[in-house]
Structures are given as structure tokens and as C-alpha cells.
Design an enzyme around this catalytic site. Structure first.
Site, PDB file in Angstrom:
ATOM      1  N   VAL A 137       0.812  -1.224   0.000  1.00 60.10           N
ATOM      2  CA  VAL A 137       0.000   0.000   0.000  1.00 60.10           C
ATOM      3  C   VAL A 137       0.846   1.275   0.000  1.00 60.10           C
ATOM      4  O   VAL A 137       0.336   2.347  -0.320  1.00 60.10           O
ATOM      5  CB  VAL A 137      -0.998   0.054   1.193  1.00 60.10           C
ATOM      6  CG1 VAL A 137      -2.048  -1.029   1.099  1.00 60.10           C
ATOM      7  CG2 VAL A 137      -0.281   0.022   2.541  1.00 60.10           C
ATOM      8  N   ASN A 157      -7.493  -1.236   5.517  1.00 61.90           N
ATOM      9  CA  ASN A 157      -7.290  -1.996   6.754  1.00 61.90           C
ATOM     10  C   ASN A 157      -5.813  -2.309   7.035  1.00 61.90           C
ATOM     11  O   ASN A 157      -5.450  -2.545   8.177  1.00 61.90           O
ATOM     12  CB  ASN A 157      -8.107  -3.296   6.664  1.00 61.90           C
ATOM     13  CG  ASN A 157      -7.751  -4.278   7.746  1.00 61.90           C
ATOM     14  OD1 ASN A 157      -8.113  -4.103   8.908  1.00 61.90           O
ATOM     15  ND2 ASN A 157      -6.998  -5.323   7.394  1.00 61.90           N
ATOM     16  N   TYR A 208       2.340   5.014  16.045  1.00 58.57           N
ATOM     17  CA  TYR A 208       1.064   4.369  15.700  1.00 58.57           C
ATOM     18  C   TYR A 208      -0.112   5.321  15.979  1.00 58.57           C
ATOM     19  O   TYR A 208      -0.995   5.503  15.140  1.00 58.57           O
ATOM     20  CB  TYR A 208       0.936   3.082  16.517  1.00 58.57           C
ATOM     21  CG  TYR A 208      -0.271   2.229  16.195  1.00 58.57           C
ATOM     22  CD1 TYR A 208      -0.336   1.507  15.007  1.00 58.57           C
ATOM     23  CD2 TYR A 208      -1.335   2.128  17.088  1.00 58.57           C
ATOM     24  CE1 TYR A 208      -1.437   0.702  14.714  1.00 58.57           C
ATOM     25  CE2 TYR A 208      -2.439   1.333  16.812  1.00 58.57           C
ATOM     26  CZ  TYR A 208      -2.481   0.619  15.622  1.00 58.57           C
ATOM     27  OH  TYR A 208      -3.572  -0.172  15.336  1.00 58.57           O
ATOM     28  N   LYS A 267      -2.781   6.836  13.264  1.00 58.15           N
ATOM     29  CA  LYS A 267      -4.223   6.568  13.340  1.00 58.15           C
ATOM     30  C   LYS A 267      -5.014   7.858  13.573  1.00 58.15           C
ATOM     31  O   LYS A 267      -6.169   7.962  13.164  1.00 58.15           O
ATOM     32  CB  LYS A 267      -4.508   5.537  14.438  1.00 58.15           C
ATOM     33  CG  LYS A 267      -3.893   4.149  14.151  1.00 58.15           C
ATOM     34  CD  LYS A 267      -4.439   3.531  12.878  1.00 58.15           C
ATOM     35  CE  LYS A 267      -4.029   2.080  12.696  1.00 58.15           C
ATOM     36  NZ  LYS A 267      -4.607   1.487  11.489  1.00 58.15           N
TER      37      LYS A 267
HETATM   38  N1  LIG Z   1      -5.655  -6.075  16.458  1.00 54.96           N
HETATM   39  C1  LIG Z   1      -5.970  -5.022  17.169  1.00 54.96           C
HETATM   40  O1  LIG Z   1      -6.102  -5.086  18.403  1.00 54.96           O
HETATM   41  C2  LIG Z   1      -6.203  -3.697  16.483  1.00 54.96           C
HETATM   42  C3  LIG Z   1      -6.661  -2.635  17.273  1.00 54.96           C
HETATM   43  C4  LIG Z   1      -6.886  -1.406  16.673  1.00 54.96           C
HETATM   44  C5  LIG Z   1      -6.681  -1.247  15.320  1.00 54.96           C
HETATM   45  N2  LIG Z   1      -6.225  -2.298  14.578  1.00 54.96           N
HETATM   46  C6  LIG Z   1      -6.010  -2.031  13.145  1.00 54.96           C
HETATM   47  O2  LIG Z   1      -6.736  -2.981  12.384  1.00 54.96           O
HETATM   48  C7  LIG Z   1      -6.028  -3.241  11.156  1.00 54.96           C
HETATM   49  C8  LIG Z   1      -5.818  -4.744  11.014  1.00 54.96           C
HETATM   50  O3  LIG Z   1      -5.120  -5.190  12.153  1.00 54.96           O
HETATM   51  P1  LIG Z   1      -4.824  -6.742  12.453  1.00 54.96           P
HETATM   52  O4  LIG Z   1      -4.724  -6.869  13.918  1.00 54.96           O
HETATM   53  O5  LIG Z   1      -5.743  -7.603  11.684  1.00 54.96           O
HETATM   54  O6  LIG Z   1      -3.344  -6.811  11.860  1.00 54.96           O
HETATM   55  P2  LIG Z   1      -2.519  -8.058  11.295  1.00 54.96           P
HETATM   56  O7  LIG Z   1      -1.081  -7.743  11.526  1.00 54.96           O
HETATM   57  O8  LIG Z   1      -3.066  -9.328  11.824  1.00 54.96           O
HETATM   58  O9  LIG Z   1      -2.838  -7.961   9.717  1.00 54.96           O
HETATM   59  C9  LIG Z   1      -2.420  -6.855   8.958  1.00 54.96           C
HETATM   60  C10 LIG Z   1      -2.349  -7.241   7.498  1.00 54.96           C
HETATM   61  O10 LIG Z   1      -1.828  -6.097   6.780  1.00 54.96           O
HETATM   62  C11 LIG Z   1      -0.865  -6.562   5.845  1.00 54.96           C
HETATM   63  N3  LIG Z   1       0.082  -5.489   5.515  1.00 54.96           N
HETATM   64  C12 LIG Z   1       1.057  -4.990   6.337  1.00 54.96           C
HETATM   65  N4  LIG Z   1       1.769  -4.063   5.673  1.00 54.96           N
HETATM   66  C13 LIG Z   1       1.237  -3.966   4.422  1.00 54.96           C
HETATM   67  C14 LIG Z   1       1.550  -3.190   3.263  1.00 54.96           C
HETATM   68  N5  LIG Z   1       2.580  -2.327   3.273  1.00 54.96           N
HETATM   69  N6  LIG Z   1       0.802  -3.342   2.156  1.00 54.96           N
HETATM   70  C15 LIG Z   1      -0.223  -4.245   2.134  1.00 54.96           C
HETATM   71  N7  LIG Z   1      -0.554  -5.013   3.187  1.00 54.96           N
HETATM   72  C16 LIG Z   1       0.169  -4.881   4.318  1.00 54.96           C
HETATM   73  C17 LIG Z   1      -0.200  -7.743   6.535  1.00 54.96           C
HETATM   74  O11 LIG Z   1       0.465  -8.586   5.612  1.00 54.96           O
HETATM   75  C18 LIG Z   1      -1.401  -8.406   7.213  1.00 54.96           C
HETATM   76  O12 LIG Z   1      -2.023  -9.348   6.359  1.00 54.96           O
HETATM   77  C19 LIG Z   1      -4.733  -2.456  11.245  1.00 54.96           C
HETATM   78  O13 LIG Z   1      -4.866  -1.236  10.552  1.00 54.96           O
HETATM   79  C20 LIG Z   1      -4.565  -2.201  12.725  1.00 54.96           C
HETATM   80  O14 LIG Z   1      -3.805  -1.056  12.986  1.00 54.96           O
HETATM   81  C21 LIG Z   1      -5.988  -3.506  15.121  1.00 54.96           C
END
Ligand SMILES: NC(=O)c1ccc[n+]([C@@H]2O[C@H](COP(=O)([O-])OP(=O)(O)OC[C@H]3O[C@@H](n4cnc5c(N)ncnc54)[C@H](O)[C@@H]3O)[C@@H](O)[C@H]2O)c1
Length: 252
Positions: free
Chosen positions: A65, A91, A155, A159
Site C-alpha cells: 500500500v 485496513n 502508531y 491513526k
Molecule cells: N488487532 C488489534 O487489536 C487492532 C486494534 C486497533 C486497530 N487495529 C487495526 O486494524 C487493522 C488490522 O489489524 P490486524 O490486527 O488484523 O493486523 P494483522 O497484523 O493481523 O494484519 C495486517 C495485514 O496487513 C498486511 N500489511 C502490512 N503491511 C502492508 C503493506 N505495506 N501493504 C499491504 N498489506 C500490508 C499484513 O500482511 C497483514 O495481512 C490495522 O490497521 C490495525 O492497525 C488492530
């Protein structure tokens, strides 16, 4: 609510694991053609198979991305195949946590680049076709951490930037019938959360008003609502899906 997304095309970034997969499955189950973008090709292939086994229409794209060329190429390929992108879910996200004195310039740049610039590039790439069709739903996955979080300066800033981007694009795009909203998840049980040191994760869970982590489907439900026409008069909003964590501190 079956077929709420009948004949809709959805592009989901970070779609190979965690929250992204749950969003993909929910939109697909409700009738959308799902286009998955991620850097992890092997995991993408696995999810593609699962969607096809469930008789869903799916395409996968290995792209970063943060790379404008790869983003534009992916969006153009989808438009060539499906003629439109109705729903974009930004996402993809990463963490590189540390106290501010310890955050390297590289970790700052990387987090801002994936979480904020990546979403901007995707929004910019899909906008012309959404504008032409006079239809679009953009959902940016922010985080409760946008309100501030110790040890997450990069982070939180990324966000928070995403919240500002969401509100600004909501204003710019409203006249074209494009809704732009954000979902701000709290602590959700995913590989990202499980990647935290064990004690840190246990401490975070204790700090939740509910005393537990949320699950990926909690986020998918919120995204599906904002991506649907039920949310047609909602734009520029930040929907916290965090078990109440954003309401304040717990008195322990
Ligand atoms: N898990 C949590 O507690 C939580 C809380 C708040 C927000 N979030 C947000 O939710 C979203 C998803 O989180 P998650 O926990 O499923 O994360 P995760 O790490 O399990 O999955 C993230 C995905 O993004 C992909 N990714 C990373 N860098 C990338 C890039 N440069 N280009 C394309 N794809 C890329 C990874 O390969 C992975 O498949 C994120 O934006 C995260 O910040 C998560």
C-alpha cells in the site's frame, strides 16, 4: 441481510490475515465481489481458496500500500475487470511500538507510511471512478489508540492522521455520494495483538472495561454497516468498536 452487497465490488487492504480476513468474509457472504490486496501472497492464496469454496467471487493482488505504482496498478486492474469499485476498506496496518525516545526514524516512517500514506494512496486511486459512478463507501480502519497511547507515538499519530484524513475526505467527497468513515477498534484478538509481549497483552486485557479482547467479527460487523446503504447519511464519523475503552480510564 444476505445479499446486502449484491453486485458490489469491494477492495480490502491488509486482507490476508486478522481483521482483514473477517471483513473479506463478511462482505463476500453478503454478496460482494471481494478484491484482496496484501503483501503476503501465500496467505492471500489460502483465503482465496476459502472464499471460492464458499462460492464467492474473489480476486487477489499482491501489492504494497505504500507503493503508489503498485496501488494504481491494482486499482486499474480491478476497474478493468469489474468496471467499478463500490467499497474500499483501508485496513492494512502495522505497529513498531516503543517509548518516544526509542522510536527510530525508520520505525516512525514505516508506520506512518503504511497506516496513513497507504490509505491516502488508495483513496486517491479509487476516487475518480467512484466520482464518475456517483457512488462509494470508504472505511478507514483507525484505532482507539488515535486518542493517545503510551509507547505508541508513531502508531497513535498515524491513526489520528487517518481520522483527520477521513473527516476531510468526507467533506470533499460528499457531493459525489461517497461516504468516508472510520472504524476505531480497541484491543482485538488477531496476530497483531498476539504479537505483543505476553505480559503487555495481559495488562492490556485487564485494562479493558469488558475484561476481554474483542473479536475480528465485531469489526467486520461495523464495517459492513458503514459499507451498506443503511449508513447512507453517515459520513466523516469515527465508530469506536472497543468495548467502551474510549470512554475513559477504569478506576482500579
Ligand atoms: N488487532 C488489534 O487489536 C487492532 C486494534 C486497533 C486497530 N487495529 C487495526 O486494524 C487493522 C488490522 O489489524 P490486524 O490486527 O488484523 O493486523 P494483522 O497484523 O493481523 O494484519 C495486517 C495485514 O496487513 C498486511 N500489511 C502490512 N503491511 C502492508 C503493506 N505495506 N501493504 C499491504 N498489506 C500490508 C499484513 O500482511 C497483514 O495481512 C490495522 O490497521 C490495525 O492497525 C488492530
Amino acid at each position: 441481510m444476505k445479499d446486502r452487497f449484491f453486485e458490489k465490488t469491494a477492495l480490502i487492504t491488509g486482507a490476508a490475515q486478522g481483521i482483514g480476513v473477517s471483513i473479506v468474509k463478511r462482505l463476500s457472504q453478503e454478496g460482494a465481489t471481494v478484491c484482496l490486496l496484501d503483501i503476503n501472497k501465500d496467505l492471500l492464496e489460502k483465503i482465496k481458496q476459502e472464499i471460492e469454496d464458499a462460492k464467492g467471487e474473489v480476486q487477489i493482488y499482491r501489492a504494497d500500500v505504500t507503493n503508489k505504482e503498485e496501488v494504481n496498478k491494482t486499482v486499474n486492474e480491478i476497474l478493468r475487470t469489474y468496471k467499478k469499485i463500490d467499497i474500499l476498506v483501508n485496513n492494512a496496518g502495522i505497529i513498531r511500538d516503543g517509548f518516544v525516545s526509542k522510536i527510530s526514524e525508520e520505525d516512525w516512517d514505516q508506520v506512518l507510511s503504511v497506516n496513513l500514506k497507504g490509505s491516502f494512496l488508495l483513496c486517491q486511486a479509487v476516487f475518480p471512478s467512484m466520482k464518475e459512478k456517483r457512488y462509494g463507501k470508504i472505511i478507514n480502519i483507525s484505532s482507539r489508540a488515535w486518542l493517545g497511547n503510551i509507547g505508541q507515538a508513531n502508531y497513535s499519530a498515524s491513526k489520528g492522521g487517518l481520522v483527520s484524513l477521513t473527516r476531510t475526505l468526507a467533506l470533499e467527497f460528499a457531493r459525489y455520494n461517497i461516504n468516508v468513515n472510520a472504524v476505531a477498534p480497541g484491543l482485538i484478538d488477531t496476530p497483531m495483538a498476539r504479537g505483543l509481549p505476553k505480559e503487555a497483552l495481559e495488562r492490556l486485557i485487564k485494562m479493558q472495561p469488558t475484561g476481554k479482547m474483542g473479536c475480528v467479527d465485531d469489526i467486520a460487523s461495523a464495517v459492513a454497516f458503514l459499507a451498506s446503504d443503511e449508513a447512507q447519511f453517515i459520513t466523516g464519523q469515527i465508530l469506536h468498536v472497543d468495548g467502551g475503552k474510549s470512554c475513559g480510564l477504569l478506576a482500579l
